[in-house]
Design a protein around this motif. Structure first.
Motif, PDB file in Angstrom:
ATOM      1  N   GLU A   1      19.893  37.227  35.061  1.00  0.00           N
ATOM      2  CA  GLU A   1      20.396  38.616  35.763  1.00  0.00           C
ATOM      3  C   GLU A   1      19.096  39.565  35.979  1.00  0.00           C
ATOM      4  O   GLU A   1      18.713  40.057  36.997  1.00  0.00           O
ATOM      5  CB  GLU A   1      21.481  39.341  35.519  1.00  0.00           C
ATOM      6  CG  GLU A   1      22.741  38.576  35.799  1.00  0.00           C
ATOM      7  CD  GLU A   1      23.864  39.034  34.986  1.00  0.00           C
ATOM      8  OE1 GLU A   1      23.768  40.086  34.427  1.00  0.00           O
ATOM      9  OE2 GLU A   1      25.104  38.636  35.370  1.00  0.00           O
ATOM     10  N   LEU A  48      23.297  31.868  38.939  1.00  0.00           N
ATOM     11  CA  LEU A  48      24.256  33.041  39.227  1.00  0.00           C
ATOM     12  C   LEU A  48      25.425  32.819  39.741  1.00  0.00           C
ATOM     13  O   LEU A  48      26.718  33.043  39.527  1.00  0.00           O
ATOM     14  CB  LEU A  48      23.663  34.269  39.601  1.00  0.00           C
ATOM     15  CG  LEU A  48      22.356  34.634  38.817  1.00  0.00           C
ATOM     16  CD1 LEU A  48      21.594  35.810  39.436  1.00  0.00           C
ATOM     17  CD2 LEU A  48      22.938  35.003  37.373  1.00  0.00           C
ATOM     18  N   GLN A  49      25.422  32.121  40.939  1.00  0.00           N
ATOM     19  CA  GLN A  49      26.543  31.671  41.984  1.00  0.00           C
ATOM     20  C   GLN A  49      27.420  30.999  41.319  1.00  0.00           C
ATOM     21  O   GLN A  49      28.776  31.064  41.385  1.00  0.00           O
ATOM     22  CB  GLN A  49      26.167  31.118  43.203  1.00  0.00           C
ATOM     23  CG  GLN A  49      25.568  32.034  44.144  1.00  0.00           C
ATOM     24  CD  GLN A  49      24.746  31.444  45.372  1.00  0.00           C
ATOM     25  OE1 GLN A  49      24.774  30.229  45.616  1.00  0.00           O
ATOM     26  NE2 GLN A  49      24.147  32.132  46.005  1.00  0.00           N
ATOM     27  N   ALA A  50      27.160  29.958  40.304  1.00  0.00           N
ATOM     28  CA  ALA A  50      27.982  29.299  39.510  1.00  0.00           C
ATOM     29  C   ALA A  50      28.546  29.947  38.290  1.00  0.00           C
ATOM     30  O   ALA A  50      29.542  29.425  37.540  1.00  0.00           O
ATOM     31  CB  ALA A  50      27.127  27.898  39.033  1.00  0.00           C
ATOM     32  N   GLY A  51      28.117  31.160  37.990  1.00  0.00           N
ATOM     33  CA  GLY A  51      28.654  31.853  36.872  1.00  0.00           C
ATOM     34  C   GLY A  51      27.986  31.420  35.612  1.00  0.00           C
ATOM     35  O   GLY A  51      28.238  32.261  34.677  1.00  0.00           O
ATOM     36  N   ALA A  98      29.424  22.542  43.041  1.00  0.00           N
ATOM     37  CA  ALA A  98      29.065  23.273  44.044  1.00  0.00           C
ATOM     38  C   ALA A  98      28.086  22.774  45.069  1.00  0.00           C
ATOM     39  O   ALA A  98      27.539  23.547  46.154  1.00  0.00           O
ATOM     40  CB  ALA A  98      28.177  24.603  43.569  1.00  0.00           C
ATOM     41  N   HIS A 111      24.994  21.196  44.396  1.00  0.00           N
ATOM     42  CA  HIS A 111      23.437  21.080  43.794  1.00  0.00           C
ATOM     43  C   HIS A 111      23.478  19.611  42.943  1.00  0.00           C
ATOM     44  O   HIS A 111      24.290  19.121  42.470  1.00  0.00           O
ATOM     45  CB  HIS A 111      23.224  22.208  42.839  1.00  0.00           C
ATOM     46  CG  HIS A 111      23.546  23.601  43.392  1.00  0.00           C
ATOM     47  ND1 HIS A 111      22.936  24.033  44.516  1.00  0.00           N
ATOM     48  CD2 HIS A 111      24.715  24.289  43.345  1.00  0.00           C
ATOM     49  CE1 HIS A 111      23.221  25.268  45.011  1.00  0.00           C
ATOM     50  NE2 HIS A 111      24.479  25.503  44.019  1.00  0.00           N
ATOM     51  N   ASP A 162      30.002  22.633  36.967  1.00  0.00           N
ATOM     52  CA  ASP A 162      29.973  23.634  38.152  1.00  0.00           C
ATOM     53  C   ASP A 162      28.923  23.574  39.069  1.00  0.00           C
ATOM     54  O   ASP A 162      29.051  24.044  40.083  1.00  0.00           O
ATOM     55  CB  ASP A 162      30.304  24.929  37.216  1.00  0.00           C
ATOM     56  CG  ASP A 162      31.682  25.251  36.512  1.00  0.00           C
ATOM     57  OD1 ASP A 162      32.400  24.591  36.676  1.00  0.00           O
ATOM     58  OD2 ASP A 162      31.626  26.099  35.915  1.00  0.00           O
ATOM     59  N   ASP A 164      19.404  31.655  41.786  1.00  0.00           N
ATOM     60  CA  ASP A 164      20.554  32.128  42.621  1.00  0.00           C
ATOM     61  C   ASP A 164      21.734  31.083  42.659  1.00  0.00           C
ATOM     62  O   ASP A 164      22.624  31.474  42.372  1.00  0.00           O
ATOM     63  CB  ASP A 164      20.200  31.984  44.171  1.00  0.00           C
ATOM     64  CG  ASP A 164      19.406  33.110  44.744  1.00  0.00           C
ATOM     65  OD1 ASP A 164      19.240  34.209  43.797  1.00  0.00           O
ATOM     66  OD2 ASP A 164      18.780  33.410  45.900  1.00  0.00           O
ATOM     67  N   ALA A 165      21.220  29.840  42.391  1.00  0.00           N
ATOM     68  CA  ALA A 165      22.499  28.976  42.209  1.00  0.00           C
ATOM     69  C   ALA A 165      23.217  28.897  40.828  1.00  0.00           C
ATOM     70  O   ALA A 165      24.369  28.805  40.614  1.00  0.00           O
ATOM     71  CB  ALA A 165      21.730  27.410  42.310  1.00  0.00           C
ATOM     72  N   ASN A 223      22.554  34.496  30.610  1.00  0.00           N
ATOM     73  CA  ASN A 223      23.031  35.084  31.888  1.00  0.00           C
ATOM     74  C   ASN A 223      22.490  36.419  32.079  1.00  0.00           C
ATOM     75  O   ASN A 223      21.933  36.654  33.124  1.00  0.00           O
ATOM     76  CB  ASN A 223      24.612  35.077  31.898  1.00  0.00           C
ATOM     77  CG  ASN A 223      25.131  33.848  31.698  1.00  0.00           C
ATOM     78  OD1 ASN A 223      24.777  32.719  31.872  1.00  0.00           O
ATOM     79  ND2 ASN A 223      26.687  33.751  31.723  1.00  0.00           N
TER      80      ASN A 223
END
Length: 264
Positions: A60, A148-151, A173, A175, A169, A145-146, A56
């Motif tokens: 980032e 990071l948005q999913a954690g 979402a 995807h 996850d 982006d997907a 992660n």
């Protein structure tokens, strides 16, 4: 590309030169001095071992729309990274694609590849290959982006079997996740040096945690019962985290749960 590593500086000397893209090398708190500095490689030293969540931090740090993962004992074959990026550009609904994995100098196909190729949950028209709900982290490219948005990878799981929760996850979402066997990753695991009993206990723990975090009660009960027969310590480790699990529990949509039932 993001490569997470810990205490593998000698191995990295063999594999880093094989990467044909810019690399973010995330050092997971190595106590052997950490990885060397390499020309053109961004070394991110975390200072502690946070397991799979180290990826992660690498994502980032990245600034590209797509990010591939490799382990410190794997690499993408020439042409596969560029092809993978082309696939994600062509299929905007797809957030993760998994490559075919060839293991060892004998180029033995990893068994998970056959399972992904079976397409038990279908091959949508707007996807580049069979839909999947599992993958090997060393052989995927994600839409940044997907992801990071999913954690990303849940820090609670640390390592071993951390991919299943992220797959759920991302799919929850909306995807698509696809297997694209035209892409190839080489995996060269060391023949020895890992504590297999510890690994089994962690895998059992994470299987139980993943079920408790996302699956319905009947699946949780069945998972716990099966895991108890396999490794009681792993089940006990999972239940120690129950307060955190309950705070993060988020049941899956019914259609996704049906797909998981089909795969099981």
């Amino acid at each position: 590309m993001v490569v997470a590593t810990r205490n593998r500086r000698e191995r990295l000397r063999e594999t880093v030169p094989r990467h044909l893209a810019s690399v973010i090398l995330v050092d997971n708190g190595s106590d052997d001095g950490g990885p060397d500095e390499y020309a053109g490689v961004d070394v991110l030293r975390l200072g502690s071992n946070i397991g799979a969540a180290a990826r992660n931090a690498g994502v980032e740090r990245a600034r590209t729309p797509f990010v591939a993962f490799a382990d410190d004992d794997s690499w993408w074959e020439p042409g596969s990274l560029a092809a993978a990026a082309g696939v994600l550009r062509a299929y905007p609904e797809t957030a993760l694609i998994s490559a075919r994995v060839l293991v060892g100098p004998q180029l033995v196909e990893d068994p998970i590849c056959r399972a992904m190729a079976e397409a038990r949950i279908g091959v949508p028209d707007d996807a580049p290959g069979p839909s999947i709900l599992g993958f090997l982290a060393c052989a995927v490219m994600v839409r940044r982006d997907a992801f990071l948005q999913a954690g990303g990878f849940n820090p609670m799981l640390h390592v071993y079997g951390e991919e299943a929760l992220l797959a759920m996850d991302l799919a929850a979402a909306g995807h698509r996740l696809s297997y694209v066997p035209e892409l190839t990753v080489r995996h060269m695991p060391l023949p020895a040096g890992r504590d297999n009993s510890r690994r089994r206990r962690m895998e059992v723990r994470n299987r139980v945690l993943t079920a408790m975090l996302r699956r319905p009660g009947n699946v949780v009960r069945r998972t716990v019962a099966e895991a108890w027969r396999e490794d009681r310590g792993g089940v006990a480790d999972a239940f120690k985290l129950l307060p955190r699990v309950l705070r993060q529990r988020r049941p899956l949509p019914q259609n996704l749960e049906r797909d998981l039932q089909l795969l099981s």
